[in-house]
Design an enzyme around this catalytic site. Structure first.
Site, mmCIF file in Angstrom:
data_model
loop_
_atom_site.group_PDB
_atom_site.id
_atom_site.type_symbol
_atom_site.label_atom_id
_atom_site.label_comp_id
_atom_site.label_asym_id
_atom_site.label_seq_id
_atom_site.Cartn_x
_atom_site.Cartn_y
_atom_site.Cartn_z
ATOM 1 N N HIS A 21 0.840 -1.202 0.000
ATOM 2 C CA HIS A 21 0.000 0.000 0.000
ATOM 3 C C HIS A 21 0.873 1.249 0.000
ATOM 4 C CE1 HIS A 21 -3.534 2.501 1.189
ATOM 5 N NE2 HIS A 21 -2.588 3.217 1.784
ATOM 6 N N GLU A 22 1.826 1.284 0.914
ATOM 7 C CA GLU A 22 2.709 2.445 0.990
ATOM 8 C C GLU A 22 3.614 2.541 -0.236
ATOM 9 O OE1 GLU A 22 2.197 4.704 3.131
ATOM 10 O OE2 GLU A 22 0.736 3.513 4.248
#
Length: 401
Positions: A21-22
Protein backbone atom coordinates in the site's frame (compact mmCIF):
# COMPACT_ATOMS: atom_id res chain seq x y z
CA UNK A 1 2.60 -26.27 14.65
CA UNK A 2 0.24 -25.70 11.69
CA UNK A 3 -1.66 -23.12 13.73
CA UNK A 4 1.54 -21.23 14.52
CA UNK A 5 2.56 -21.39 10.87
CA UNK A 6 -0.79 -19.88 9.86
CA UNK A 7 -0.47 -17.09 12.42
CA UNK A 8 3.01 -16.21 11.19
CA UNK A 9 2.03 -16.40 7.52
CA UNK A 10 -1.04 -14.21 7.95
CA UNK A 11 0.92 -11.67 10.00
CA UNK A 12 3.48 -11.57 7.19
CA UNK A 13 0.64 -11.21 4.70
CA UNK A 14 -0.64 -8.18 6.64
CA UNK A 15 2.85 -6.64 6.70
CA UNK A 16 3.19 -7.23 2.95
CA UNK A 17 -0.24 -5.69 2.36
CA UNK A 18 0.71 -2.55 4.29
CA UNK A 19 4.13 -2.38 2.62
CA UNK A 20 2.62 -2.62 -0.86
CA UNK A 21 0.00 0.00 0.00
CA UNK A 22 2.71 2.45 0.99
CA UNK A 23 4.79 1.40 -2.02
CA UNK A 24 1.87 2.49 -4.19
CA UNK A 25 2.23 5.99 -2.76
CA UNK A 26 6.01 5.96 -3.01
CA UNK A 27 6.32 4.72 -6.59
CA UNK A 28 3.69 7.09 -7.98
CA UNK A 29 5.26 9.99 -6.08
CA UNK A 30 8.65 9.24 -7.58
CA UNK A 31 7.12 8.83 -11.03
CA UNK A 32 5.92 12.45 -10.83
CA UNK A 33 9.23 13.77 -9.50
CA UNK A 34 8.27 14.11 -5.83
CA UNK A 35 10.75 13.54 -3.00
CA UNK A 36 10.07 10.59 -0.68
CA UNK A 37 11.81 11.07 2.66
CA UNK A 38 10.78 7.95 4.58
CA UNK A 39 9.10 4.62 3.87
CA UNK A 40 8.22 2.80 7.12
CA UNK A 41 6.21 -0.22 8.22
CA UNK A 42 4.76 0.45 11.66
CA UNK A 43 4.62 3.57 13.82
CA UNK A 44 6.50 4.84 16.84
CA UNK A 45 10.18 4.27 17.71
CA UNK A 46 12.39 3.00 14.91
CA UNK A 47 13.53 -0.61 15.31
CA UNK A 48 15.64 -0.82 12.17
CA UNK A 49 16.28 1.39 9.15
CA UNK A 50 18.67 2.16 6.34
CA UNK A 51 18.97 5.02 3.85
CA UNK A 52 19.24 4.76 0.09
CA UNK A 53 19.55 7.92 -1.97
CA UNK A 54 17.12 10.44 -0.44
CA UNK A 55 14.79 7.86 1.20
CA UNK A 56 15.03 6.20 4.62
CA UNK A 57 13.49 2.72 4.77
CA UNK A 58 12.62 1.15 8.09
CA UNK A 59 10.48 -0.79 10.55
CA UNK A 60 8.90 0.86 13.60
CA UNK A 61 7.83 -0.62 16.92
CA UNK A 62 4.04 -0.55 16.60
CA UNK A 63 2.79 -2.85 13.77
CA UNK A 64 -0.45 -0.93 13.28
CA UNK A 65 0.12 0.26 9.72
CA UNK A 66 2.80 2.18 7.90
CA UNK A 67 3.55 5.49 6.24
CA UNK A 68 5.25 7.10 3.26
CA UNK A 69 6.58 10.56 4.10
CA UNK A 70 6.52 12.73 0.96
CA UNK A 71 8.23 16.12 1.15
CA UNK A 72 5.80 19.02 0.95
CA UNK A 73 2.70 16.91 1.14
CA UNK A 74 1.08 20.13 2.35
CA UNK A 75 2.14 23.75 2.00
CA UNK A 76 2.43 23.87 5.79
CA UNK A 77 5.22 21.26 5.87
CA UNK A 78 7.56 22.92 8.36
CA UNK A 79 10.35 20.39 7.79
CA UNK A 80 10.75 20.98 4.07
CA UNK A 81 14.22 22.14 3.06
CA UNK A 82 15.14 24.46 0.24
CA UNK A 83 16.71 21.53 -1.56
CA UNK A 84 13.41 19.59 -1.34
CA UNK A 85 11.14 22.50 -2.29
CA UNK A 86 11.30 21.97 -6.09
CA UNK A 87 10.10 18.40 -5.50
CA UNK A 88 7.31 19.33 -3.05
CA UNK A 89 4.06 17.48 -3.54
CA UNK A 90 1.85 20.54 -3.05
CA UNK A 91 3.51 22.23 -6.04
CA UNK A 92 2.51 19.43 -8.42
CA UNK A 93 -0.67 19.43 -10.59
CA UNK A 94 -3.83 18.38 -8.79
CA UNK A 95 -4.30 15.23 -10.87
CA UNK A 96 -0.78 14.01 -10.05
CA UNK A 97 -1.44 14.53 -6.33
CA UNK A 98 -4.68 12.53 -6.53
CA UNK A 99 -2.93 9.68 -8.35
CA UNK A 100 -0.26 9.58 -5.64
CA UNK A 101 -2.85 9.72 -2.84
CA UNK A 102 -4.80 6.94 -4.57
CA UNK A 103 -1.72 4.82 -5.27
CA UNK A 104 -2.01 2.73 -2.11
CA UNK A 105 -5.71 2.11 -2.61
CA UNK A 106 -5.11 1.02 -6.22
CA UNK A 107 -2.38 -1.40 -5.16
CA UNK A 108 -4.60 -3.03 -2.53
CA UNK A 109 -7.48 -3.50 -4.96
CA UNK A 110 -5.13 -4.97 -7.58
CA UNK A 111 -3.52 -7.25 -4.99
CA UNK A 112 -6.92 -8.43 -3.73
CA UNK A 113 -7.97 -9.14 -7.31
CA UNK A 114 -4.78 -11.11 -8.02
CA UNK A 115 -5.24 -13.26 -4.90
CA UNK A 116 -8.84 -14.07 -5.84
CA UNK A 117 -7.79 -14.72 -9.45
CA UNK A 118 -5.42 -17.46 -8.28
CA UNK A 119 -8.03 -18.90 -5.87
CA UNK A 120 -10.59 -18.99 -8.72
CA UNK A 121 -8.30 -21.31 -10.69
CA UNK A 122 -7.16 -23.51 -7.81
CA UNK A 123 -9.91 -23.99 -5.21
CA UNK A 124 -12.69 -22.04 -6.90
CA UNK A 125 -14.74 -19.01 -5.85
CA UNK A 126 -18.22 -18.87 -4.37
CA UNK A 127 -20.78 -17.77 -6.92
CA UNK A 128 -22.45 -14.69 -5.36
CA UNK A 129 -25.37 -15.12 -7.76
CA UNK A 130 -25.98 -18.78 -6.89
CA UNK A 131 -29.50 -19.69 -5.79
CA UNK A 132 -29.09 -20.63 -2.12
CA UNK A 133 -32.77 -20.83 -1.26
CA UNK A 134 -33.53 -24.08 0.62
CA UNK A 135 -34.38 -27.12 -1.50
CA UNK A 136 -35.42 -30.49 -0.01
CA UNK A 137 -33.11 -33.41 -0.75
CA UNK A 138 -34.81 -36.00 1.49
CA UNK A 139 -37.83 -36.36 3.75
CA UNK A 140 -37.03 -38.36 6.87
CA UNK A 141 -38.53 -39.47 10.15
CA UNK A 142 -37.87 -37.52 13.34
CA UNK A 143 -35.77 -39.29 15.97
CA UNK A 144 -34.93 -38.41 19.55
CA UNK A 145 -31.36 -37.51 20.39
CA UNK A 146 -29.71 -40.00 22.77
CA UNK A 147 -27.48 -39.18 25.72
CA UNK A 148 -24.39 -40.05 23.66
CA UNK A 149 -25.34 -37.41 21.07
CA UNK A 150 -26.44 -39.87 18.40
CA UNK A 151 -30.00 -40.14 17.05
CA UNK A 152 -32.25 -43.00 18.03
CA UNK A 153 -34.35 -45.14 15.68
CA UNK A 154 -37.57 -43.94 14.04
CA UNK A 155 -39.98 -44.83 11.26
CA UNK A 156 -42.14 -42.96 8.78
CA UNK A 157 -41.53 -39.82 6.75
CA UNK A 158 -41.71 -37.21 9.49
CA UNK A 159 -43.85 -34.10 9.76
CA UNK A 160 -42.78 -32.64 6.44
CA UNK A 161 -43.42 -35.81 4.48
CA UNK A 162 -46.81 -36.35 6.11
CA UNK A 163 -47.80 -32.80 5.12
CA UNK A 164 -46.97 -33.54 1.48
CA UNK A 165 -43.52 -31.97 1.12
CA UNK A 166 -41.48 -33.90 -1.45
CA UNK A 167 -37.88 -34.25 -2.58
CA UNK A 168 -36.98 -31.36 -4.90
CA UNK A 169 -39.46 -28.92 -3.38
CA UNK A 170 -38.09 -25.41 -2.87
CA UNK A 171 -39.13 -23.98 0.49
CA UNK A 172 -40.37 -20.42 0.06
CA UNK A 173 -41.93 -19.25 3.32
CA UNK A 174 -42.44 -20.31 6.95
CA UNK A 175 -45.60 -18.89 8.53
CA UNK A 176 -45.55 -16.19 5.86
CA UNK A 177 -41.91 -15.21 6.43
CA UNK A 178 -39.51 -15.69 3.52
CA UNK A 179 -37.01 -18.52 4.02
CA UNK A 180 -33.47 -17.71 2.97
CA UNK A 181 -31.71 -20.83 4.28
CA UNK A 182 -32.22 -24.24 5.85
CA UNK A 183 -30.60 -22.91 9.01
CA UNK A 184 -33.39 -20.35 9.29
CA UNK A 185 -35.95 -23.17 8.89
CA UNK A 186 -34.19 -25.24 11.56
CA UNK A 187 -34.15 -22.34 14.02
CA UNK A 188 -37.85 -21.64 13.51
CA UNK A 189 -38.87 -25.30 13.80
CA UNK A 190 -36.73 -26.02 16.86
CA UNK A 191 -38.71 -23.69 19.14
CA UNK A 192 -42.15 -24.94 18.03
CA UNK A 193 -42.55 -28.57 19.18
CA UNK A 194 -46.00 -29.92 18.32
CA UNK A 195 -47.20 -26.68 16.71
CA UNK A 196 -48.94 -26.48 13.34
CA UNK A 197 -47.16 -24.15 10.94
CA UNK A 198 -47.61 -23.17 7.31
CA UNK A 199 -44.90 -23.92 4.73
CA UNK A 200 -45.11 -22.54 1.20
CA UNK A 201 -43.24 -24.64 -1.37
CA UNK A 202 -42.45 -24.32 -5.05
CA UNK A 203 -42.83 -27.55 -7.05
CA UNK A 204 -42.20 -27.08 -10.75
CA UNK A 205 -44.61 -24.35 -11.84
CA UNK A 206 -46.83 -24.78 -8.78
CA UNK A 207 -46.73 -22.91 -5.50
CA UNK A 208 -48.35 -24.90 -2.67
CA UNK A 209 -49.24 -23.76 0.83
CA UNK A 210 -49.08 -26.74 3.20
CA UNK A 211 -50.03 -26.95 6.89
CA UNK A 212 -47.41 -28.94 8.82
CA UNK A 213 -47.92 -30.36 12.32
CA UNK A 214 -44.37 -30.42 13.69
CA UNK A 215 -43.05 -33.46 15.54
CA UNK A 216 -41.83 -33.25 19.12
CA UNK A 217 -38.42 -34.80 19.77
CA UNK A 218 -35.75 -34.75 22.45
CA UNK A 219 -32.71 -32.60 21.71
CA UNK A 220 -29.62 -31.73 23.74
CA UNK A 221 -29.54 -27.93 23.84
CA UNK A 222 -26.85 -26.26 25.95
CA UNK A 223 -26.31 -29.51 27.85
CA UNK A 224 -29.98 -30.05 28.71
CA UNK A 225 -32.40 -32.53 27.10
CA UNK A 226 -35.50 -30.58 26.07
CA UNK A 227 -38.53 -30.96 23.83
CA UNK A 228 -37.82 -29.50 20.40
CA UNK A 229 -39.66 -29.24 17.12
CA UNK A 230 -38.70 -31.35 14.10
CA UNK A 231 -39.91 -31.31 10.50
CA UNK A 232 -37.90 -34.21 9.07
CA UNK A 233 -36.42 -32.48 6.02
CA UNK A 234 -32.83 -32.77 4.78
CA UNK A 235 -31.25 -30.05 2.67
CA UNK A 236 -30.08 -30.53 -0.87
CA UNK A 237 -26.29 -29.87 -0.86
CA UNK A 238 -25.40 -26.38 -2.04
CA UNK A 239 -22.94 -26.28 -4.91
CA UNK A 240 -21.89 -22.65 -4.95
CA UNK A 241 -18.12 -23.05 -5.35
CA UNK A 242 -17.04 -22.81 -8.98
CA UNK A 243 -13.55 -23.53 -10.27
CA UNK A 244 -12.45 -21.68 -13.40
CA UNK A 245 -9.82 -21.84 -16.10
CA UNK A 246 -7.48 -18.92 -16.76
CA UNK A 247 -9.86 -17.09 -19.11
CA UNK A 248 -13.03 -17.84 -17.15
CA UNK A 249 -11.36 -16.77 -13.91
CA UNK A 250 -11.17 -13.16 -15.13
CA UNK A 251 -14.93 -12.39 -15.21
CA UNK A 252 -15.53 -14.64 -12.18
CA UNK A 253 -12.94 -12.74 -10.15
CA UNK A 254 -14.32 -9.42 -11.39
CA UNK A 255 -17.84 -10.38 -10.27
CA UNK A 256 -16.70 -11.68 -6.90
CA UNK A 257 -14.55 -8.59 -6.38
CA UNK A 258 -17.65 -6.45 -6.86
CA UNK A 259 -19.49 -8.58 -4.31
CA UNK A 260 -16.64 -8.29 -1.79
CA UNK A 261 -16.27 -4.54 -2.29
CA UNK A 262 -19.99 -4.07 -1.69
CA UNK A 263 -19.80 -6.21 1.45
CA UNK A 264 -16.75 -4.23 2.59
CA UNK A 265 -18.57 -0.91 2.18
CA UNK A 266 -21.45 -2.29 4.24
CA UNK A 267 -18.99 -3.51 6.87
CA UNK A 268 -17.36 -0.07 7.11
CA UNK A 269 -20.77 1.57 7.49
CA UNK A 270 -21.62 -0.83 10.32
CA UNK A 271 -18.16 -0.60 11.92
CA UNK A 272 -19.03 2.03 14.59
CA UNK A 273 -22.12 0.09 15.70
CA UNK A 274 -19.97 -3.03 16.28
CA UNK A 275 -17.60 -1.37 18.77
CA UNK A 276 -19.91 -1.59 21.85
CA UNK A 277 -20.15 -5.34 21.26
CA UNK A 278 -16.37 -5.60 21.13
CA UNK A 279 -16.11 -3.71 24.44
CA UNK A 280 -18.73 -5.99 26.00
CA UNK A 281 -16.83 -9.08 24.80
CA UNK A 282 -13.82 -7.99 26.88
CA UNK A 283 -15.98 -8.45 29.96
CA UNK A 284 -17.34 -11.85 28.98
CA UNK A 285 -20.09 -11.21 26.42
CA UNK A 286 -20.21 -13.44 23.36
CA UNK A 287 -17.93 -12.19 20.58
CA UNK A 288 -19.60 -11.41 17.25
CA UNK A 289 -17.84 -13.51 14.60
CA UNK A 290 -18.68 -10.83 12.02
CA UNK A 291 -17.30 -8.00 14.17
CA UNK A 292 -14.00 -6.16 13.65
CA UNK A 293 -10.65 -7.81 14.30
CA UNK A 294 -7.18 -6.39 14.81
CA UNK A 295 -3.93 -7.66 13.33
CA UNK A 296 -3.78 -10.00 16.33
CA UNK A 297 -7.26 -11.44 15.80
CA UNK A 298 -6.91 -11.78 12.03
CA UNK A 299 -3.61 -13.63 12.44
CA UNK A 300 -5.17 -16.02 14.96
CA UNK A 301 -8.00 -16.78 12.54
CA UNK A 302 -5.40 -17.29 9.84
CA UNK A 303 -3.78 -19.87 12.11
CA UNK A 304 -7.12 -21.67 12.53
CA UNK A 305 -7.64 -21.83 8.77
CA UNK A 306 -4.18 -23.23 8.08
CA UNK A 307 -4.55 -25.78 10.89
CA UNK A 308 -7.80 -26.93 9.25
CA UNK A 309 -6.07 -26.97 5.84
CA UNK A 310 -8.49 -24.30 4.55
CA UNK A 311 -5.95 -22.50 2.40
CA UNK A 312 -8.52 -21.06 0.01
CA UNK A 313 -10.33 -19.39 2.93
CA UNK A 314 -6.94 -18.17 4.23
CA UNK A 315 -6.14 -16.38 0.98
CA UNK A 316 -9.68 -15.09 0.53
CA UNK A 317 -9.45 -13.51 3.97
CA UNK A 318 -6.17 -11.89 2.90
CA UNK A 319 -7.90 -10.55 -0.22
CA UNK A 320 -10.72 -9.23 1.96
CA UNK A 321 -8.14 -7.46 4.13
CA UNK A 322 -6.76 -5.71 1.04
CA UNK A 323 -10.21 -4.53 0.00
CA UNK A 324 -10.94 -3.30 3.52
CA UNK A 325 -7.66 -1.38 3.69
CA UNK A 326 -8.35 0.17 0.28
CA UNK A 327 -11.89 1.33 1.01
CA UNK A 328 -11.25 2.31 4.64
CA UNK A 329 -8.51 4.63 3.41
CA UNK A 330 -10.97 6.30 1.04
CA UNK A 331 -13.03 7.72 3.92
CA UNK A 332 -13.02 11.46 3.09
CA UNK A 333 -11.67 12.61 6.42
CA UNK A 334 -8.13 13.30 7.63
CA UNK A 335 -5.80 11.51 8.23
CA UNK A 336 -7.09 8.97 5.66
CA UNK A 337 -5.97 9.11 2.03
CA UNK A 338 -9.56 10.01 1.18
CA UNK A 339 -9.32 13.07 3.42
CA UNK A 340 -6.27 14.34 1.50
CA UNK A 341 -8.00 13.62 -1.81
CA UNK A 342 -11.03 15.58 -0.60
CA UNK A 343 -8.80 18.60 0.13
CA UNK A 344 -7.24 18.48 -3.35
CA UNK A 345 -10.70 18.30 -4.93
CA UNK A 346 -11.85 21.16 -2.71
CA UNK A 347 -8.94 23.29 -3.97
CA UNK A 348 -9.82 22.48 -7.55
CA UNK A 349 -13.55 23.26 -7.14
CA UNK A 350 -12.82 26.40 -5.13
CA UNK A 351 -10.45 27.74 -7.79
CA UNK A 352 -12.98 26.92 -10.54
CA UNK A 353 -15.56 29.19 -8.95
CA UNK A 354 -12.92 31.83 -8.29
CA UNK A 355 -12.11 31.88 -12.00
CA UNK A 356 -15.80 32.30 -12.79
CA UNK A 357 -15.71 35.44 -10.64
CA UNK A 358 -12.54 36.65 -12.38
CA UNK A 359 -10.26 35.93 -9.41
CA UNK A 360 -6.89 34.19 -9.32
CA UNK A 361 -6.42 30.72 -7.79
CA UNK A 362 -6.21 30.84 -4.01
CA UNK A 363 -3.26 28.44 -3.71
CA UNK A 364 -2.85 25.39 -1.45
CA UNK A 365 -5.35 24.82 1.34
CA UNK A 366 -4.35 25.56 4.91
CA UNK A 367 -4.10 22.14 6.54
CA UNK A 368 -3.58 23.66 9.98
CA UNK A 369 -7.34 24.32 10.07
CA UNK A 370 -7.91 20.57 9.78
CA UNK A 371 -5.49 19.60 12.54
CA UNK A 372 -8.12 19.48 15.34
CA UNK A 373 -10.22 17.08 13.25
CA UNK A 374 -7.13 15.05 12.39
CA UNK A 375 -6.11 14.72 16.04
CA UNK A 376 -9.60 13.71 17.15
CA UNK A 377 -9.96 11.04 14.45
CA UNK A 378 -6.42 9.75 15.01
CA UNK A 379 -7.03 9.49 18.76
CA UNK A 380 -10.35 7.70 18.14
CA UNK A 381 -8.69 5.25 15.77
CA UNK A 382 -5.92 4.48 18.25
CA UNK A 383 -8.44 3.97 21.05
CA UNK A 384 -10.62 1.67 18.96
CA UNK A 385 -7.56 -0.26 17.77
CA UNK A 386 -6.44 -0.76 21.38
CA UNK A 387 -9.91 -1.98 22.42
CA UNK A 388 -10.08 -4.48 19.54
CA UNK A 389 -6.56 -5.77 20.28
CA UNK A 390 -7.49 -6.35 23.94
CA UNK A 391 -10.65 -8.18 22.85
CA UNK A 392 -8.61 -10.31 20.45
CA UNK A 393 -6.43 -11.42 23.36
CA UNK A 394 -9.06 -12.03 26.03
CA UNK A 395 -12.00 -13.18 23.89
CA UNK A 396 -10.78 -13.92 20.35
CA UNK A 397 -13.01 -14.68 17.39
CA UNK A 398 -12.96 -18.39 16.58
CA UNK A 399 -14.44 -19.14 13.18
CA UNK A 400 -14.01 -22.91 13.54
CA UNK A 401 -15.28 -23.31 17.08
Amino acid sequence: MANLLGIVLFALGICLTVALHEAGHMLTARAFGMRVRRFFIGFGPTLWSFKKNETEYGVAALPLGGFCDIAGMTAQDEFITEEERPYAMYKKPWWQRIIVLSGGVAVNIILGFMILFVVAQTAGLPNPNADTRPVVDQVACSADQLDNGELGSCTGVGAGGEAGIEQGDRLLTFNGEELESFQQLRDEVLIRPGETVTIEVERGTQVLELPVELDTVKRNIDGEMVDAGSIGLIQEPLDIIEKHGFVGAIPATWNYTGYMLEATVQGIIEFPSKIPGVVASIFGAERDTEGPMSVVGASRVGGELVEANLWAAFFMMLASLNYFLALFNLIPLPPFDGGHIAVVLYEKIRDFFRRLRGKAAAGPADYTKLMPVTYVIAAALMTVAAVIIVADFVNPIKLLG
